[in-house]
Motif scaffolding. Structure first.
Motif, PDB file in Angstrom:
ATOM      1  N   SER A 290      -9.905  16.109 -14.601  1.00  0.00           N
ATOM      2  CA  SER A 290     -10.475  17.318 -13.974  1.00  0.00           C
ATOM      3  C   SER A 290     -10.154  17.366 -12.491  1.00  0.00           C
ATOM      4  O   SER A 290      -9.818  18.427 -11.958  1.00  0.00           O
TER       5      SER A 290
ATOM      6  N   PRO B  82      -6.183  28.162 -11.936  1.00  0.00           N
ATOM      7  CA  PRO B  82      -6.956  28.380 -13.163  1.00  0.00           C
ATOM      8  C   PRO B  82      -6.045  28.609 -14.376  1.00  0.00           C
ATOM      9  O   PRO B  82      -6.319  28.116 -15.466  1.00  0.00           O
TER      10      PRO B  82
ATOM     11  N   CYS C  65      -5.969  26.205 -17.714  1.00  0.00           N
ATOM     12  CA  CYS C  65      -6.126  26.687 -19.094  1.00  0.00           C
ATOM     13  C   CYS C  65      -4.958  26.228 -19.964  1.00  0.00           C
ATOM     14  O   CYS C  65      -5.160  25.816 -21.114  1.00  0.00           O
TER      15      CYS C  65
ATOM     16  N   ALA D 250     -10.184  20.539 -18.935  1.00  0.00           N
ATOM     17  CA  ALA D 250      -9.930  21.946 -18.616  1.00  0.00           C
ATOM     18  C   ALA D 250     -11.153  22.824 -18.848  1.00  0.00           C
ATOM     19  O   ALA D 250     -11.241  23.915 -18.286  1.00  0.00           O
ATOM     20  N   ASP D 251     -12.092  22.362 -19.645  1.00  0.00           N
ATOM     21  CA  ASP D 251     -13.315  23.129 -19.897  1.00  0.00           C
ATOM     22  C   ASP D 251     -14.501  22.621 -19.087  1.00  0.00           C
ATOM     23  O   ASP D 251     -15.603  23.154 -19.207  1.00  0.00           O
TER      24      ASP D 251
ATOM     25  N   GLU E 212     -17.311  21.792 -16.339  1.00  0.00           N
ATOM     26  CA  GLU E 212     -18.026  22.534 -15.300  1.00  0.00           C
ATOM     27  C   GLU E 212     -17.526  22.137 -13.909  1.00  0.00           C
ATOM     28  O   GLU E 212     -17.379  22.983 -13.029  1.00  0.00           O
TER      29      GLU E 212
ATOM     30  N   TRP F  65     -14.224  24.005 -13.021  1.00  0.00           N
ATOM     31  CA  TRP F  65     -14.367  25.444 -12.761  1.00  0.00           C
ATOM     32  C   TRP F  65     -15.217  25.728 -11.530  1.00  0.00           C
ATOM     33  O   TRP F  65     -15.055  26.772 -10.886  1.00  0.00           O
TER      34      TRP F  65
ATOM     35  N   SER G 176     -21.239  29.629 -18.496  1.00  0.00           N
ATOM     36  CA  SER G 176     -20.561  28.405 -18.047  1.00  0.00           C
ATOM     37  C   SER G 176     -19.760  28.768 -16.799  1.00  0.00           C
ATOM     38  O   SER G 176     -19.489  29.948 -16.542  1.00  0.00           O
ATOM     39  N   LYS G 177     -19.373  27.796 -16.038  1.00  0.00           N
ATOM     40  CA  LYS G 177     -18.603  28.064 -14.811  1.00  0.00           C
ATOM     41  C   LYS G 177     -17.260  28.707 -15.148  1.00  0.00           C
ATOM     42  O   LYS G 177     -16.798  29.597 -14.445  1.00  0.00           O
ATOM     43  N   LYS G 178     -16.646  28.293 -16.241  1.00  0.00           N
ATOM     44  CA  LYS G 178     -15.379  28.891 -16.656  1.00  0.00           C
ATOM     45  C   LYS G 178     -15.584  30.361 -17.025  1.00  0.00           C
ATOM     46  O   LYS G 178     -14.836  31.231 -16.584  1.00  0.00           O
TER      47      LYS G 178
ATOM     48  N   TYR H 158     -16.237  32.386 -13.887  1.00  0.00           N
ATOM     49  CA  TYR H 158     -14.992  32.634 -13.141  1.00  0.00           C
ATOM     50  C   TYR H 158     -14.264  33.844 -13.728  1.00  0.00           C
ATOM     51  O   TYR H 158     -13.916  34.771 -13.006  1.00  0.00           O
TER      52      TYR H 158
END
Length: 100
Positions: A12, A20, A24, A37-38, A40, A43, A71-73, A76
């Motif tokens: 991460s 971003p 992904c 990639a997922d 928190e 992101w 979620s943060k993702k 975003y």
């Protein structure tokens, strides 16, 4: 050393130096990269440092509650795809990713 043996937190941290879009894309590399990639933590680095303050100024309390539940993702991408009305609705903001 196999890069997939690195802790997700390390992956991460590395992905935080990318975009971003690239973060992904990295999710297709392996399960370890998908977790990274997922995450928190990742992101959060792509959001503005004052995102909590911005969200708290949303023109509707239900909007603030909804955004805080994401979620943060998801937050975003929500802020990239839609304008956030702030205060009395006279101001708005969206996120745009810029390279360089």
């Amino acid at each position: 050393m196999d890069i997939n043996q690195l802790p997700v937190e390390c992956i991460s941290s590395i992905l935080a130096f990318s975009s971003p879009k690239d973060a992904c894309r990295s999710a297709t590399v392996s399960p370890a990269f998908r977790s990274a990639a997922d995450s928190e933590a990742l992101w959060t680095t792509f959001l503005p440092s004052d995102y909590r303050q911005i969200i708290s100024q949303a023109s509707s309390p239900s909007t603030t509650s909804f955004l805080n539940s994401l979620s943060k993702k998801a937050l975003y991408f929500h802020l990239c795809d839609r304008q956030l009305l702030i205060g009395s609705g006279r101001r708005s903001m969206t996120l745009q990713w810029r390279v360089g």
